[in-house]
Design an enzyme around this catalytic site. Sequence first.
Site, PDB file in Angstrom:
ATOM      1  N   GLU A 148      -2.860   3.179  13.638  1.00  0.00           N
ATOM      2  CA  GLU A 148      -2.376   2.119  14.524  1.00  0.00           C
ATOM      3  C   GLU A 148      -0.879   2.324  14.689  1.00  0.00           C
ATOM      4  O   GLU A 148      -0.276   3.148  14.011  1.00  0.00           O
ATOM      5  CB  GLU A 148      -2.722   0.738  13.964  1.00  0.00           C
ATOM      6  N   CYS A 199       0.833  -1.207   0.000  1.00  0.00           N
ATOM      7  CA  CYS A 199       0.000   0.000   0.000  1.00  0.00           C
ATOM      8  C   CYS A 199       0.866   1.255   0.000  1.00  0.00           C
ATOM      9  O   CYS A 199       0.413   2.319  -0.415  1.00  0.00           O
ATOM     10  CB  CYS A 199      -0.948  -0.007   1.185  1.00  0.00           C
TER      11      CYS A 199
HETATM   12  O1  TXE Z   1      -8.735  -6.521  -1.646  1.00  0.00           O
HETATM   13  P1  TXE Z   1      -9.907  -6.497  -0.623  1.00  0.00           P
HETATM   14  P2  TXE Z   1      -8.498  -7.488  -2.884  1.00  0.00           P
HETATM   15  C1  TXE Z   1      -6.134  -3.104  -3.277  1.00  0.00           C
HETATM   16  C2  TXE Z   1      -5.405  -3.269  -4.569  1.00  0.00           C
HETATM   17  C3  TXE Z   1      -6.036  -4.488  -5.142  1.00  0.00           C
HETATM   18  C4  TXE Z   1      -7.448  -4.330  -4.686  1.00  0.00           C
HETATM   19  C5  TXE Z   1      -8.261  -5.583  -4.617  1.00  0.00           C
HETATM   20  O2  TXE Z   1      -5.654  -2.161  -5.392  1.00  0.00           O
HETATM   21  O3  TXE Z   1      -5.957  -4.525  -6.514  1.00  0.00           O
HETATM   22  O4  TXE Z   1      -7.332  -3.816  -3.397  1.00  0.00           O
HETATM   23  O5  TXE Z   1      -7.626  -6.557  -3.809  1.00  0.00           O
HETATM   24  C6  TXE Z   1     -11.737  -9.170   2.638  1.00  0.00           C
HETATM   25  N1  TXE Z   1     -16.500  -7.799   4.005  1.00  0.00           N
HETATM   26  N2  TXE Z   1      -5.434  -3.615  -2.142  1.00  0.00           N
HETATM   27  O6  TXE Z   1      -9.748  -7.826  -3.607  1.00  0.00           O
HETATM   28  O7  TXE Z   1     -11.192  -6.841  -1.278  1.00  0.00           O
HETATM   29  C7  TXE Z   1     -10.971 -10.065   1.699  1.00  0.00           C
HETATM   30  O8  TXE Z   1     -11.454 -11.381   1.742  1.00  0.00           O
HETATM   31  C8  TXE Z   1     -15.480  -8.225   4.762  1.00  0.00           C
HETATM   32  C9  TXE Z   1      -4.826  -2.644  -1.325  1.00  0.00           C
HETATM   33  O9  TXE Z   1      -7.727  -8.625  -2.371  1.00  0.00           O
HETATM   34  O10 TXE Z   1      -9.813  -5.207   0.072  1.00  0.00           O
HETATM   35  C10 TXE Z   1      -9.560  -9.901   2.221  1.00  0.00           C
HETATM   36  O11 TXE Z   1      -9.359 -10.697   3.375  1.00  0.00           O
HETATM   37  N3  TXE Z   1     -14.272  -8.547   4.251  1.00  0.00           N
HETATM   38  C11 TXE Z   1      -4.330  -3.173  -0.081  1.00  0.00           C
HETATM   39  C12 TXE Z   1      -9.532  -8.424   2.617  1.00  0.00           C
HETATM   40  O12 TXE Z   1     -10.891  -8.055   2.803  1.00  0.00           O
HETATM   41  C13 TXE Z   1     -14.095  -8.444   2.930  1.00  0.00           C
HETATM   42  C14 TXE Z   1      -3.983  -4.557   0.080  1.00  0.00           C
HETATM   43  C15 TXE Z   1      -8.894  -7.507   1.600  1.00  0.00           C
HETATM   44  O13 TXE Z   1      -9.534  -7.692   0.364  1.00  0.00           O
HETATM   45  C16 TXE Z   1     -15.132  -7.994   2.080  1.00  0.00           C
HETATM   46  C17 TXE Z   1      -4.701  -5.432  -0.813  1.00  0.00           C
HETATM   47  C18 TXE Z   1     -16.379  -7.668   2.664  1.00  0.00           C
HETATM   48  N4  TXE Z   1     -17.410  -7.222   1.934  1.00  0.00           N
HETATM   49  C19 TXE Z   1      -5.379  -4.935  -1.883  1.00  0.00           C
HETATM   50  N5  TXE Z   1     -14.656  -7.996   0.813  1.00  0.00           N
HETATM   51  C20 TXE Z   1      -3.586  -2.240   0.813  1.00  0.00           C
HETATM   52  N6  TXE Z   1      -3.747  -0.954   0.635  1.00  0.00           N
HETATM   53  O14 TXE Z   1      -2.876  -2.674   1.705  1.00  0.00           O
HETATM   54  C21 TXE Z   1     -13.380  -8.418   0.856  1.00  0.00           C
HETATM   55  N7  TXE Z   1     -13.034  -8.701   2.140  1.00  0.00           N
END
Ligand code: TXE
Length: 491
Positions: free
Chosen positions: A472, A293
């Site tokens: 945090e 991130c």
């Molecule tokens: O992330 P999600 P994804 C960004 C990055 C990436 C995009 C999608 O741009 O391309 O996010 O990645 C859980 N209720 N980042 O789809 O959806 C999910 O199962 C509860 C930035 O992997 O944010 C996972 O455990 N939980 C980032 C977690 O949320 C839910 C790091 C993260 O998934 C949920 C990763 C819901 N409705 C991706 N939907 C950073 N900034 O650190 C999903 N999850």
Amino acid sequence: MTTSTERWIRNYVDGEFIDPDPQRSFDNLDPTTGALVGRVHEADSPMVDRAVAAARRALHRGWADTPVRERAELLRRAANRIEERFEEFVAAEIADTGKPITQARELDVARAPANFRAFADIAAAAGQESFLTDLAGGRQALNYAVRKPLGVVAVIVPWNLPLLLLTWKVAPALACGNAVVVKPSEETPSTANLLAEVLQEVGLPQGVYNVVHGFGAGSAGELLTAHPGIDGVTFTGSSATGTHVMRTVAPRVKPVSFELGGKNAAVVFDDVDLEEALTGLTRSVFTNTGQVCLCTERVYVQRGIFDDIAEGLAERAARLRLGAPLDPATTTGPLISQAHRDKVLGYFELAEQAGAEVIAGGGIPELGTALNAGSWIEPTLWTGLTNADRPIREEIFGPVAALIPFDTDDEAIALANDTEYGLAAAVWTNDLRRGHRVAQQMRVGISWVNTWFTRELRSPFGGAGLSGIGREGGESSLHFYTEPTNVCVQL
Ligand code: TXE
């Protein structure tokens, strides 16, 4: 079809791994080759209920009232045990993510014991606020705050730095006397289970740490955040998912801590040491294949050195070594999944449509038969885009950045702040006054000068704007993971 030799990744509830239900499972794939790593048992609603109930029971059985000294001691034992099983964590993280072994060792897994030790120290040393209040007639009242655990905390983490981000939340939550239900990313379920083993080995009471596996919407993630038995949610992931989680918890007014996406800028001034800046930028754009991130996706360069930086960075991007994670010479792994690569490639197309010049990469590499089925992508750099273009406005989360020239300090600050995100910035300059001034004007949670990803675990971490809510780290973690009661005594 599953076979008995397949590796199962099971839910961990109330101190035990639960036998899997093959009807309710999904594949965990190795992103370097697309091969099957294991089958993951997806938690259903009764499983999430069990986990939340187990966490609640653990609090009532006395965990919440354990002296902080004892909790800190347990965290230190966990740190030691992670170090003893270090290579198992490294192997599990690599199997799930395909990240290079040097990075898995030096960054991901190394931060896990560091997180446990830091929050053991921080919690054990924490004091309380107290105030003497003057009252009418010369009397006084003593006010002090008693910090109690928040309760059952839902911990939802992503796939990019799975163990690092998990322990960054679990360590302070446990240090403060909470019980947790963890939902790791569906892409990276393994190290949360290894951590369960470690915590069991060092004597964490049953039910204090639980793991439910599954997806987000309509699955374990949403079931957990919607659960009436949780007392707060700490979440790291995309900004879009953050808004879903916020809506889900809103009716019950639960506290949330959100570390969300970024569209981070680097600002490079023409007084800079070129070599130092290029080394720093190479790290900040390409570490973890751009899937941090904090990674830089926008590089603003003062016009006089624009060509030098563009050429130097393109040269370094071309030198990065994509390959098998166990080869110590590998610098760069694949993206986490084919779906994520499709998303990143979509931005490659958008950049071309907007008239970008591709000065490095731009496509899918040829890595040989075994690896070609993996989700690989070339480290990529663009020039010729402006802040109006979508690839400059939206988080891409891949090994890609755009270089954009500027003339004055004020222009650089305005360009860097022209975003809905507000997580991190990096300023590269040899003029320290300029460094302080510009760094302070960045509308972000963390602003580095002549470095990137240098972390002090005692300082506040989080983002402004779309990048999050709350902080945090250090005392900020203690604040999030506790609920204060102010006691007022008339003296
Ligand atoms: O992330 P999600 P994804 C960004 C990055 C990436 C995009 C999608 O741009 O391309 O996010 O990645 C859980 N209720 N980042 O789809 O959806 C999910 O199962 C509860 C930035 O992997 O944010 C996972 O455990 N939980 C980032 C977690 O949320 C839910 C790091 C993260 O998934 C949920 C990763 C819901 N409705 C991706 N939907 C950073 N900034 O650190 C999903 N999850």
